[in-house]
Design a protein around this motif. Structure first.
Motif, PDB file in Angstrom:
ATOM      1  N   HIS B 359       6.867  -1.807 -11.773  1.00 32.09           N
ATOM      2  CA  HIS B 359       6.461  -0.403 -11.902  1.00 32.09           C
ATOM      3  C   HIS B 359       7.646   0.423 -12.398  1.00 32.09           C
ATOM      4  O   HIS B 359       8.753  -0.105 -12.573  1.00 32.09           O
ATOM      5  N   GLN B 362       7.011   4.377  -9.439  1.00 31.66           N
ATOM      6  CA  GLN B 362       5.803   4.855  -8.754  1.00 31.66           C
ATOM      7  C   GLN B 362       4.810   3.702  -8.694  1.00 31.66           C
ATOM      8  O   GLN B 362       4.470   3.151  -9.742  1.00 31.66           O
ATOM      9  N   ILE B 363       4.353   3.371  -7.524  1.00 31.11           N
ATOM     10  CA  ILE B 363       3.377   2.274  -7.404  1.00 31.11           C
ATOM     11  C   ILE B 363       1.976   2.859  -7.275  1.00 31.11           C
ATOM     12  O   ILE B 363       1.736   3.740  -6.443  1.00 31.11           O
ATOM     13  N   GLU B 364       1.079   2.380  -8.130  1.00 22.65           N
ATOM     14  CA  GLU B 364      -0.320   2.830  -8.093  1.00 22.65           C
ATOM     15  C   GLU B 364      -1.049   2.064  -6.991  1.00 22.65           C
ATOM     16  O   GLU B 364      -0.967   0.841  -6.926  1.00 22.65           O
ATOM     17  N   VAL B 365      -1.771   2.809  -6.155  1.00 26.14           N
ATOM     18  CA  VAL B 365      -2.466   2.203  -5.024  1.00 26.14           C
ATOM     19  C   VAL B 365      -3.890   2.748  -5.000  1.00 26.14           C
ATOM     20  O   VAL B 365      -4.135   3.893  -5.385  1.00 26.14           O
ATOM     21  N   SER B 366      -4.850   1.916  -4.563  1.00 27.58           N
ATOM     22  CA  SER B 366      -6.222   2.413  -4.391  1.00 27.58           C
ATOM     23  C   SER B 366      -6.844   1.774  -3.154  1.00 27.58           C
ATOM     24  O   SER B 366      -6.349   0.759  -2.661  1.00 27.58           O
ATOM     25  N   ILE B 393      -2.211  11.208  -0.575  1.00 26.66           N
ATOM     26  CA  ILE B 393      -3.029  11.059  -1.781  1.00 26.66           C
ATOM     27  C   ILE B 393      -3.518  12.465  -2.128  1.00 26.66           C
ATOM     28  O   ILE B 393      -4.059  13.166  -1.265  1.00 26.66           O
ATOM     29  N   ASN B 397      -7.881  13.206  -5.745  1.00 23.39           N
ATOM     30  CA  ASN B 397      -7.995  11.761  -5.970  1.00 23.39           C
ATOM     31  C   ASN B 397      -8.826  11.061  -4.903  1.00 23.39           C
ATOM     32  O   ASN B 397      -8.858   9.842  -4.837  1.00 23.39           O
ATOM     33  N   SER B 410      -7.344   6.902  -4.877  1.00 24.92           N
ATOM     34  CA  SER B 410      -6.280   6.226  -5.623  1.00 24.92           C
ATOM     35  C   SER B 410      -5.145   7.208  -5.825  1.00 24.92           C
ATOM     36  O   SER B 410      -5.349   8.421  -5.795  1.00 24.92           O
ATOM     37  N   GLY B 411      -3.971   6.692  -6.005  1.00 30.50           N
ATOM     38  CA  GLY B 411      -2.818   7.562  -6.192  1.00 30.50           C
ATOM     39  C   GLY B 411      -1.563   6.728  -6.318  1.00 30.50           C
ATOM     40  O   GLY B 411      -1.631   5.497  -6.319  1.00 30.50           O
ATOM     41  N   SER B 412      -0.435   7.406  -6.421  1.00 25.62           N
ATOM     42  CA  SER B 412       0.807   6.650  -6.567  1.00 25.62           C
ATOM     43  C   SER B 412       1.795   7.071  -5.498  1.00 25.62           C
ATOM     44  O   SER B 412       1.746   8.186  -4.983  1.00 25.62           O
TER      45      SER B 412
END
Lengths: 513, 513
Positions: B359, B362-366, B393, B397, B410-412
């Motif tokens: 990355h 920033q790591i994208e997470v959902s 979050i 989102n 979802s978010g980072s």
């Protein structure tokens, strides 16, 4: 990363000579600034309000006349329906602008004053003085009422609304909890936004249970012809003077219609089967079941149907639950959750923090457990090892279940070990929600909703152990005080003869080969 | 304490030669016994059921005739209203007693079979075979229906109850969650009571959301003349054959009248605006809003008003939430809380566990977030450091708020650091309940209600760091695979020339004087 020499040159400062006091917890925290940015920052300390009476009028400009505040109803000295007098509100704002009110005192960086447990409300007094006239002495008169036990009038009659033909009365056991309950635990960990009155350093108090009698607000609204078109929230007005941001106004909050519709908003005129005491809102107050106390408006005089939650400051800018990384300088009111229902919580009332508990292998513990929103405690558990092993309080040791009331409990927890240990309580409500383990897990800048497991540090002395019991007997034989345990004890716990015997039986401390 | 020699003599045993496999996690756990009491204990392993077809009939005694199970309604092959046939129930019990059913397989001590994610239900098949006749092949026929996507009939018509004149239809978005959701996390920490079907090793699934259409049970009861005297719970009967403790019966649970009264119990005949698929309960099922899925009875055929919660096994002896210290040998059903509303919970759906995430800081997470009982997620937070610093979050989102449905999000999250780290999610619902941090904090022998924060281990590679980006480029330049990262890399991350330069600039590693 800068070079070492540069770092040494610019970043090290003289450490205050008495820094050790702070490190050792011998004085309350002073928060110092270390500015590692290139932003210019003003660090001049504001003058905090002091309570001596001469200062209560300090900064007063006598150019402005006092505001004439009528006594609108006999016996209601000083209470004003501000919303009906926009001109007076405007006058008051202008008048306040002439005063220099010092910043509010807070008690996170200094010990509580001798007035504890009742904070005296220095700024609250100042605001009243500034209005003058009928309001000037309201703080002192209120205090006299408190000292008289709330002053329920013997011949106090329920208000007109209680007409039994229109509105059959109903009674409910309801716990009212402040979102500041157990706030002191957050302060001890990290201080936050605290001021003298609103964000007082509450401990396990700020919660109480009573039988409230009145009529469901739903029935009153139905009687009045139902909700107006688009009405989704009920705004509740209290007949008290509330000060905020250089304005005076009424205490105003709102509750959603869905809450009213469920018959969970009571207009009450009796508390524990007696007429409402003055300090609890006589003649009529709201009791919102399962919501924080801030929504249970006292001295109710107006209910208004509106389309959104109230924009009044108590609803929109106070009692907000911020996120752990939202702080003094990066928060907006819209980032906070408006606190209505409180989460599951519990507290140990005995033993007390830092008590030395002498026991026979079982420590007796008592306390309360509560969950907001109509949920109830299903299980209370105690740990004597800081939260690793948990023992349930037997169900028969919990007080009866009610939808909107706490349960008190008592029981014992096995404790074999001696020394400093932490008793911890946690509760599971009927939705199986439970409490996070550490204060940090629910810490927030506003210091609201301390929902983590309550921890009490005790020093465990297990008298069922032979050596310990023998030692306690020695104290008695010698007539020597057992307390305080932090004082070195003069007499040896072992004769030198027994010491030698042990030495022979064991290997010497050091190894020779 | 015993002397050393005694201890050595009696307490040490031969450690199994392959114990290192268990220590290193290279094989699933074997649970061994170390008996330090003087109680005699049988440790002979029972024979676990295997799925090969010859054993499915093993132990069968053909002396007993098969039970004649009529097809009570056309197309309802094998479904029987057992409660109407006490004689047949009795016959079945006697018949089962002739069989030797092996203990149920469980998948905590061995890998999931190749049939995963659908456990095949070995014992379930055995019970059906044992009844024989019309029921013998129900498992296979059910599976065919599953493979056909649930087999909603094109010309399926809503049942009689849906008569729109009597009962206006209503639709609600409802999340149905099993109390076993995320159970695998409890198993990894400590195994508990698990069997093939009921206590399956669910991960972040066993939860789903659909638009359900039907009629409120309250309206039906009102139409039928209201609740009978003393009725406080509604017992719900499903037209399926359920096996328990050597008996066959219907699947039966109950919900309190207060839940029905609040219009939160739906009799549904449509799912996502299409007729109910067979496997979801065609023609009619219950959907209890905000309760665990176990209460949402499929193939509903009877509703009965009773005075107490149902005594049927699913309600009284299963889906119980025990206390951490209540285990296999010290628990009674009355010690468990009957699970109805689920607590606030959440899960990370991406990234996956043990993923290497490259990355730019920033790591994208959902994932999803849910709270039972009509509460809804207000805030979802992500931590990239195991739960110390939390980022919210952004509200935009999160999917829309509904009273009885989850919110997907979802978010980072900022992640400067590299290496193995834990992404953690937690949710705060509108009552400000949140999740405990560690699995142990909600672990229980029944492996229900995994409410702790969901944690996903990832290996963070921050390509916004110069050295890391350069290294990734080197992999590309050399055409060398970046994965798996656990394999030693052949080429050096630094030239020896640069190494020498560094060495000269820094002090040597060891100090000479």
């Amino acid at each position: 990363m800068q070079s070492n020499s540069h770092f040494h040159e610019h970043k090290l400062r003289q450490q205050p000579a008495d820094e050790w006091k702070l490190e050792q917890g011998l004085e309350p925290a002073r928060l110092m600034l270390r500015n590692q940015s290139n932003v210019k920052i003003n660090t001049e300390s504001p003058e905090i309000a002091k309570s001596n009476s001469s200062e209560l009028r300090a900064g007063k400009s006598d150019d402005e006349p006092e505001i004439i505040v009528e006594e609108e109803r006999k016996g209601w000295k000083g209470y004003v329906e501000w919303e009906d007098y926009p001109e007076k509100k405007s006058n008051a704002r202008q008048r306040f602008a002439q005063f220099k009110f010092p910043p509010p005192p807070e008690f996170q960086l200094e010990p509580l004053p001798e007035t504890n447990p009742v904070l005296e409300g220095i700024r609250w007094k100042m605001w009243h003085r500034a209005i003058g006239g009928a309001l000037a002495n309201v703080p002192e008169e209120s205090w006299k009422t408190v000292l008289k036990g709330g002053e329920t009038s013997r011949n106090a009659s329920p208000p007109r609304i209680s007409n039994e033909d229109l509105f059959p009365r109903s009674s409910t056991l309801i716990t009212i909890q402040c979102s500041g309950t157990r706030r002191i635990e957050q302060i001890v960990e990290y201080p936050g936004e605290g001021d003298e009155m609103i964000n007082a350093p509450w401990a396990e108090g700020a919660i109480g249970t009573a039988k409230w009698t009145g009529v469901s607000l739903k029935k009153v609204i139905k009687y009045c012809g139902g909700l107006k078109e688009g009405g989704k929230h009920l705004e509740l007005y209290g007949a008290e003077t509330y000060f905020k941001g250089g304005e005076c106004m009424n205490y105003v909050v709102s509750v959603p219609w869905s809450k009213v519709k469920a018959n969970e908003v009571l207009l009450a005129w009796e508390m524990n089967e007696k007429p409402l005491p003055k300090i609890h809102g006589f003649p009529l107050r709201v009791v919102v079941m399962g919501y924080i106390g801030a929504r249970s408006v006292k001295w109710l005089y107006r209910v208004k149907a509106i389309e959104t939650p109230s924009r009044a400051p108590v609803q929109s800018r106070e009692y907000l639950y911020f996120q752990q990384q939202a702080g003094k300088h990066n928060q907006l009111p819209t980032m906070g959750i408006q606190i209505q229902e409180m989460p599951v919580s519990s507290a140990i009332m005995t033993p007390w923090n830092k008590e030395v508990v002498v026991h026979n292998g079982q420590i007796e513990v008592s306390g309360w457990a509560y969950s907001g929103g109509g949920r109830w405690p299903e299980r209370v558990e105690i740990s004597a090892d800081g939260g690793y092993v948990w023992y349930p309080i037997p169900l028969e040791n919990l007080s009866a279940k009610h939808k909107f009331a706490w349960r008190t409990w008592s029981g014992s927890v096995p404790c074999d070990h001696e020394g400093w240990t932490e008793l911890v309580v946690r509760c599971w409500d009927n939705s199986l929600n439970t409490q996070p383990m550490a204060v940090r897990h629910s810490w927030n800048w506003g210091l609201h909703v301390t929902s983590s497991c309550h921890r009490v540090k005790i020093y465990s002395v297990n008298a069922s152990k032979y050596a310990t019991r023998r030692r306690l007997e020695q104290f008695e034989e010698r007539g020597e005080s057992f307390m305080p345990i932090t004082r070195p004890t003069e007499f040896l716990p072992m004769t030198m003869e027994n010491y030698e015997k042990s030495w022979l039986a064991m290997e010497p401390r050091d190894v020779d080969d």
